[in-house]
Design a protein around this motif. Structure first.
Motif, PDB file in Angstrom:
ATOM      1  N   PHE A 114       1.288  -0.939   0.008  1.00 15.37           N
ATOM      2  CA  PHE A 114      -0.348  -0.122   0.249  1.00 15.37           C
ATOM      3  C   PHE A 114       0.769   1.374  -0.078  1.00 15.37           C
ATOM      4  O   PHE A 114       0.212   1.958  -0.897  1.00 15.37           O
ATOM      5  CB  PHE A 114      -0.958  -0.237   1.654  1.00 15.37           C
ATOM      6  CG  PHE A 114      -1.438   1.545   1.422  1.00 15.37           C
ATOM      7  CD1 PHE A 114      -3.347   1.023   0.687  1.00 15.37           C
ATOM      8  CD2 PHE A 114      -1.528   2.195   1.828  1.00 15.37           C
ATOM      9  CE1 PHE A 114      -3.954   2.284   0.325  1.00 15.37           C
ATOM     10  CE2 PHE A 114      -2.620   3.611   2.116  1.00 15.37           C
ATOM     11  CZ  PHE A 114      -3.508   3.503   1.308  1.00 15.37           C
ATOM     12  N   PHE A 115       1.395   1.292   1.454  1.00 20.30           N
ATOM     13  CA  PHE A 115       3.130   2.733   0.680  1.00 20.30           C
ATOM     14  C   PHE A 115       3.180   2.296  -0.559  1.00 20.30           C
ATOM     15  O   PHE A 115       3.335   3.350  -0.762  1.00 20.30           O
ATOM     16  CB  PHE A 115       4.115   2.504   2.127  1.00 20.30           C
ATOM     17  CG  PHE A 115       5.597   3.078   2.143  1.00 20.30           C
ATOM     18  CD1 PHE A 115       4.591   4.467   2.126  1.00 20.30           C
ATOM     19  CD2 PHE A 115       6.191   2.726   1.105  1.00 20.30           C
ATOM     20  CE1 PHE A 115       5.889   5.294   2.186  1.00 20.30           C
ATOM     21  CE2 PHE A 115       7.164   4.081   1.206  1.00 20.30           C
ATOM     22  CZ  PHE A 115       7.112   5.259   1.553  1.00 20.30           C
ATOM     23  N   TYR A 116       4.222   1.593  -1.295  1.00 23.52           N
ATOM     24  CA  TYR A 116       5.162   1.922  -2.218  1.00 23.52           C
ATOM     25  C   TYR A 116       3.295   2.049  -3.440  1.00 23.52           C
ATOM     26  O   TYR A 116       4.081   3.276  -4.434  1.00 23.52           O
ATOM     27  CB  TYR A 116       5.468   0.082  -2.321  1.00 23.52           C
ATOM     28  CG  TYR A 116       6.571   0.641  -3.341  1.00 23.52           C
ATOM     29  CD1 TYR A 116       7.758   0.730  -3.073  1.00 23.52           C
ATOM     30  CD2 TYR A 116       7.002   0.027  -4.401  1.00 23.52           C
ATOM     31  CE1 TYR A 116       9.074   1.689  -3.649  1.00 23.52           C
ATOM     32  CE2 TYR A 116       8.038   0.648  -5.745  1.00 23.52           C
ATOM     33  CZ  TYR A 116       9.483   1.296  -4.554  1.00 23.52           C
ATOM     34  OH  TYR A 116      10.193   1.327  -5.214  1.00 23.52           O
ATOM     35  N   LEU A 117       3.007   1.660  -3.531  1.00 25.44           N
ATOM     36  CA  LEU A 117       2.286   2.029  -4.948  1.00 25.44           C
ATOM     37  C   LEU A 117       1.049   3.134  -4.238  1.00 25.44           C
ATOM     38  O   LEU A 117       0.775   3.848  -5.514  1.00 25.44           O
ATOM     39  CB  LEU A 117       0.301   0.234  -4.670  1.00 25.44           C
ATOM     40  CG  LEU A 117       0.876  -0.849  -5.171  1.00 25.44           C
ATOM     41  CD1 LEU A 117       0.211  -1.729  -5.128  1.00 25.44           C
ATOM     42  CD2 LEU A 117       1.525  -1.113  -6.836  1.00 25.44           C
ATOM     43  N   ARG A 118       0.552   2.752  -3.754  1.00 26.53           N
ATOM     44  CA  ARG A 118      -0.649   4.376  -3.420  1.00 26.53           C
ATOM     45  C   ARG A 118      -0.421   5.571  -2.985  1.00 26.53           C
ATOM     46  O   ARG A 118      -0.019   6.436  -3.729  1.00 26.53           O
ATOM     47  CB  ARG A 118      -1.592   4.025  -2.435  1.00 26.53           C
ATOM     48  CG  ARG A 118      -2.353   5.140  -2.399  1.00 26.53           C
ATOM     49  CD  ARG A 118      -3.687   5.633  -3.674  1.00 26.53           C
ATOM     50  NE  ARG A 118      -3.657   7.046  -3.351  1.00 26.53           N
ATOM     51  CZ  ARG A 118      -4.423   7.217  -4.269  1.00 26.53           C
ATOM     52  NH1 ARG A 118      -4.194   7.163  -5.202  1.00 26.53           N
ATOM     53  NH2 ARG A 118      -4.974   8.733  -4.068  1.00 26.53           N
ATOM     54  N   GLY A 126      -8.176   1.776  -6.884  1.00 25.41           N
ATOM     55  CA  GLY A 126      -8.357   0.888  -7.610  1.00 25.41           C
ATOM     56  C   GLY A 126      -6.968  -0.551  -7.535  1.00 25.41           C
ATOM     57  O   GLY A 126      -6.868  -1.173  -7.284  1.00 25.41           O
ATOM     58  N   LEU A 127      -6.447   0.199  -8.359  1.00 30.00           N
ATOM     59  CA  LEU A 127      -5.815  -0.636  -8.449  1.00 30.00           C
ATOM     60  C   LEU A 127      -3.879  -0.927  -6.803  1.00 30.00           C
ATOM     61  O   LEU A 127      -3.863  -1.850  -7.045  1.00 30.00           O
ATOM     62  CB  LEU A 127      -3.731   0.286  -9.683  1.00 30.00           C
ATOM     63  CG  LEU A 127      -3.178  -0.562  -9.705  1.00 30.00           C
ATOM     64  CD1 LEU A 127      -3.142  -2.030 -10.741  1.00 30.00           C
ATOM     65  CD2 LEU A 127      -1.653  -0.017 -10.753  1.00 30.00           C
ATOM     66  N   LEU A 133      -4.165  -6.751  -1.820  1.00 28.21           N
ATOM     67  CA  LEU A 133      -4.696  -7.618  -1.286  1.00 28.21           C
ATOM     68  C   LEU A 133      -5.018  -8.842  -2.010  1.00 28.21           C
ATOM     69  O   LEU A 133      -4.108  -9.958  -1.403  1.00 28.21           O
ATOM     70  CB  LEU A 133      -6.462  -6.891  -1.579  1.00 28.21           C
ATOM     71  CG  LEU A 133      -7.025  -6.011  -0.581  1.00 28.21           C
ATOM     72  CD1 LEU A 133      -8.531  -5.948  -0.013  1.00 28.21           C
ATOM     73  CD2 LEU A 133      -6.635  -6.719   0.898  1.00 28.21           C
ATOM     74  N   PHE A 134      -4.991  -8.670  -3.344  1.00 27.80           N
ATOM     75  CA  PHE A 134      -4.518  -9.711  -4.075  1.00 27.80           C
ATOM     76  C   PHE A 134      -2.706 -10.192  -3.944  1.00 27.80           C
ATOM     77  O   PHE A 134      -2.792 -11.815  -3.932  1.00 27.80           O
ATOM     78  CB  PHE A 134      -4.150  -9.377  -5.597  1.00 27.80           C
ATOM     79  CG  PHE A 134      -3.809 -10.741  -6.458  1.00 27.80           C
ATOM     80  CD1 PHE A 134      -4.741 -11.746  -6.615  1.00 27.80           C
ATOM     81  CD2 PHE A 134      -2.981 -10.739  -7.411  1.00 27.80           C
ATOM     82  CE1 PHE A 134      -4.642 -12.699  -7.081  1.00 27.80           C
ATOM     83  CE2 PHE A 134      -1.800 -11.597  -8.194  1.00 27.80           C
ATOM     84  CZ  PHE A 134      -3.285 -12.605  -8.916  1.00 27.80           C
ATOM     85  N   ILE A 135      -2.207 -10.017  -4.029  1.00 28.67           N
ATOM     86  CA  ILE A 135      -0.242 -10.310  -3.606  1.00 28.67           C
ATOM     87  C   ILE A 135       0.028 -10.651  -2.606  1.00 28.67           C
ATOM     88  O   ILE A 135       0.023 -12.126  -2.886  1.00 28.67           O
ATOM     89  CB  ILE A 135       0.633  -9.192  -4.249  1.00 28.67           C
ATOM     90  CG1 ILE A 135       0.338  -8.831  -5.517  1.00 28.67           C
ATOM     91  CG2 ILE A 135       1.347  -9.704  -3.618  1.00 28.67           C
ATOM     92  CD1 ILE A 135       1.344  -7.351  -6.053  1.00 28.67           C
TER      93      ILE A 135
END
Length: 168
Positions: A114-118, A126-127, A133-135
């Motif tokens: 979450f930190f790295y993506l968002r 959404g991504l 959650l998926f990974i």
């Protein structure tokens, strides 16, 4: 540090790492073919390290002879922004590993992703939520169910008991 210096330093470090892995692969392990059994226990580590050594030596030779534009470049290797991004990534990975020992790998992986993506990457909600959650779910089922290799869960271990009852 220039691009040339970075290339030279990386080639030296990778050569030393390859030599160390090759040496360790021969420490009581067979690096050859065992008759009737196949490759020895040190076969793949040794020969892959050997290929890594050859690649590193080729890079050193190209650097020494100035055969590529990178080996002749005196430009700065990383600017300030790149150093900050790499530093933030290293810190995030440090906290991922630190958190995995207490909170468990899956909770730490969720926080890291979450930190790295968002936050760091600025990707959409959404991504970010989808991959966050998926990974970990994919990693859980791959290691725990398919390969039956338990990963550290720390204080979250009791949360996995209902899932274990379903899959085992």
């Amino acid at each position: 540090m220039t691009v040339r210096t970075a290339e030279f330093t990386a080639a030296i470090l990778l050569s030393l790492a390859a030599l160390g892995l090759m040496w360790k692969s021969t420490d009581g392990l067979s690096i050859g073919w065992v008759s009737g059994s196949g490759p020895g226990s040190g076969f793949w580590p040794f020969w892959l390290s050997f290929v890594m050594l050859l690649s590193s030596l080729a890079t050193l030779a190209r650097c020494f002879f100035g055969a590529t534009p990178q080996s002749r470049s005196t430009e700065q290797f990383m600017d300030r922004e790149t150093v900050q991004i790499v530093g933030t990534t290293v810190a995030a990975l440090f906290f991922l590993i630190l958190g995995a020992s207490y909170f468990g790998l899956y909770v730490s992986l969720i926080a890291f992703l979450f930190f790295y993506l968002r936050i760091l990457g600025g990707h959409s909600w959404g991504l970010s939520v989808g991959l966050t959650l998926f990974i970990p779910i994919f990693v859980f089922f791959f290691f725990e169910y398919l390969m039956t290799i338990p990963l550290p869960k720390g204080i979250t271990q009791p949360l996995f008991y209902p899932i274990y009852q379903l899959i085992y």
